[in-house]
Design an enzyme around this catalytic site. Sequence first.
Site, PDB file in Angstrom:
ATOM      1  N   ASP A  87       6.625  13.830 -41.768  1.00 22.80           N
ATOM      2  CA  ASP A  87       5.508  12.890 -41.605  1.00 22.80           C
ATOM      3  C   ASP A  87       5.451  12.236 -40.227  1.00 22.80           C
ATOM      4  OD1 ASP A  87       7.756  11.376 -41.822  1.00 22.80           O
ATOM      5  OD2 ASP A  87       6.959   9.958 -43.283  1.00 22.80           O
ATOM      6  N   GLU A  88       6.033  12.872 -39.222  1.00 18.95           N
ATOM      7  CA  GLU A  88       6.186  12.215 -37.921  1.00 18.95           C
ATOM      8  C   GLU A  88       6.083  13.251 -36.800  1.00 18.95           C
ATOM      9  OE1 GLU A  88       9.736   9.511 -36.199  1.00 18.95           O
ATOM     10  OE2 GLU A  88      10.030  10.363 -38.171  1.00 18.95           O
ATOM     11  N   ASP A 110       3.024   8.403 -36.923  1.00 16.76           N
ATOM     12  CA  ASP A 110       3.843   8.301 -38.126  1.00 16.76           C
ATOM     13  C   ASP A 110       2.903   8.053 -39.301  1.00 16.76           C
ATOM     14  OD1 ASP A 110       5.993   8.050 -39.754  1.00 16.76           O
ATOM     15  OD2 ASP A 110       6.625   6.076 -39.022  1.00 16.76           O
TER      16      ASP A 110
END
Lengths: 368, 396
Positions: free
Chosen positions: B139-140, B24
Amino acid sequence: MNIKLLQKELLKPLQRVSGAIEHRQTIPILGNILVETDKNSLRLIATDLEIEIIANCSFISSEEGARFTAPARKLLEICKNLPSEAVIDISIDKNRLTLKSGKSKFYLSTLPPDDFPRLESPAAALEVILDTATLAAMIEHTSFAIAVEDVRYYLNGLYFEIKSNSITAVATDGHRLALYRSTQEIPLPQQQIAPIIPRKTVLELLKIIKDSGSELKIDFAENTIVFSSENLNLTSKLIDGRFPDYERVIPKNNKNIARVDKEELRSAIQRVSVLSNEKHKGIRMTLKQGTICLESSNPEHDEAIEEIKAEYDGLNIECGFNYAYLIDVLNACDSNEIQMAFNDSSSSVLLTDPHHPQATYVIMPMRL
Amino acid sequence: MRARPSSQTAIQLSSNSRRIAHLDMDAFFASVELLRRPELRGRPVVVGGRRAPAPLRHPDGSQTYARLGDYIGRGVVTTATYEARALDVHSGMGLMKAARLAPDAVLLPADFEAYRAYSARFKAALAAITPRIESRSIDEVYLDLTGFAQGSEALAQRLKQAVFEATGLSCSVAVAPNKLLAKIGSELDKPDGLTVLTLDDMPRRIWPLQVARINGIGPKATARLAALGIHTIGELAQADPERLRAHFGAACAAWMQQAARGHDERPVMTESAPRSISRETTFERDLHPRRDRAELGAIFTALCERLAQDLRRKGVASRTIGVKLRYDDFRTLTRDATLPAPVREAGAIRRAAGECIKRAPLDRPLRLLGVRCAGLVADEAADPRQAALPLEPVSD
């Protein structure tokens, strides 16, 4: 309460009713079957709220008035894995079902039978007795063309058109159409009956009619259809919609007519299709005097060509088709010859079986 | 509770045999901004608001930034730097509220193009390490590291290094036997975190955490569990299964307890079709369902048209249409409907969504309207090469 029965008597009815149950279940009770007994009968009932299937089951001993539900898949898996001569002993205590057979014991949780939803069967507007072979033929010749989850929801089922001297089944997914007309005398209905039977019902029906004896009673009601035989009963909701005017899309003046050996055409298409584009499944068909040439190619530049003999003296025509549509028709045809009538490269082709005029197929071409 | 030690051990063994990483990015949007504007490092920075003023560039190259305290409007915080988070500002908060908490913070408008570019860069760097990568959001990601010879800590370090070399950004990584634990783990040591979890760590490190840390247990379930006296993951793991079943149903209860015991068999999905597509908009001013009917109707139609374009671009049709309404008092509600057959046209989406809206109270002004298409299926009719039969509906 307690029931004793043989594995081989239970398995088939259980498989038949389980067909109604959806694999992914959001309402727990719909994953269960309802079991009901009276003096001489034991009935299994399953539903997905669109279809309800009831099967009668023979038994060794049973208590009258027993009523419980059991998880269908688990019961079926247990039953499948027992030997066919095994005696199955089922008893219910509160919310728990105990199934014993030989040295095996299974404890299953149940849900209250009063929560089990039943489909209503409204009064029939028309009752027809049809022989099962005819109904099976109607489905087998058309069901492959039923649309799958189409936006035009009325295409997601098999259309039955009932006239005083015929029943016609029609299916189309918008790219091809299949029609089967059975001629038989039918008491003329009071009101117009034009049911569209959901795809799932049609496919389940085909499975169950094979062991339903020689005749089947069909009750047509406003929004519901009921198929019943001695041991089975299938109730289904109908698709609420109007089927399109199918007659308009059946070409009447296709004058370039080819006749070919069905098996030869089918195996040639299958070979050529190996190198067709996997995504759109197109193959090219070129008709010339006495021959049909099949060709395919794919983005990797592989190519396949095969020429077969045909009775043909029409115009030179070159057109593309989704080979799966052609194979579906050839698989459905019974005799060893197929007739294809073309107009030009951009219009639909009409396929018929010269020996069995009941079936008619239309396929739209594909631009290659 | 009936003890079933043998089956339990078997499950643990099979679960411990996988190694799944959850990675993350740390305060992703804000970090990208700091990368481009190093002079803001150390200051509270908030990204958000479509119409937040862009920085003013002076002839000498220096820039003047907008002050959060000066913001007037109804945008929300998209991301806040850790310095801003220290002042209690967090994503999803209204910018006006954030302005009261951190008036001197720097406010930057969101630049999604830049964030997408950085997202592509870090994911490409990770994909070079293993192709078994599932992109969860901008974003993960999840990565399946099963079969690597390296130790989990060294592997996690390698992932972090690859991300840093590709983007200059930091991230938090956890390696665990499954996705569920990896996801919880990456939160444990943020920012720039590295966590390795095994099932043996459950009682000490996971069980004391709040149940809401389990991905899938949201505010509603948390409240219902709290009503049963269950607050921590450990309490959930040891709760009476019958009692949970009675309150949540068999499937949900079984899932929650499996999760609390650290069991999760979901695979890392390298290619995932979208599950739903949605479009929503916050209005410039609150609109009343009746008084501003025309304006609302036009916005509604536009949302449905954009959704229809989204569906077409992805070659899918939708079976479940839903709407999201947020009232002027911030109450939010959703209504959805599953259709007998999938739809793909703007008109059909609007009709179904319109039916959903009718099921919501329309007695007060709205500040947001959203439409969502779920239950996506491949649209068979999408191939333009195949000609169609000229089917026409029957007219009476």
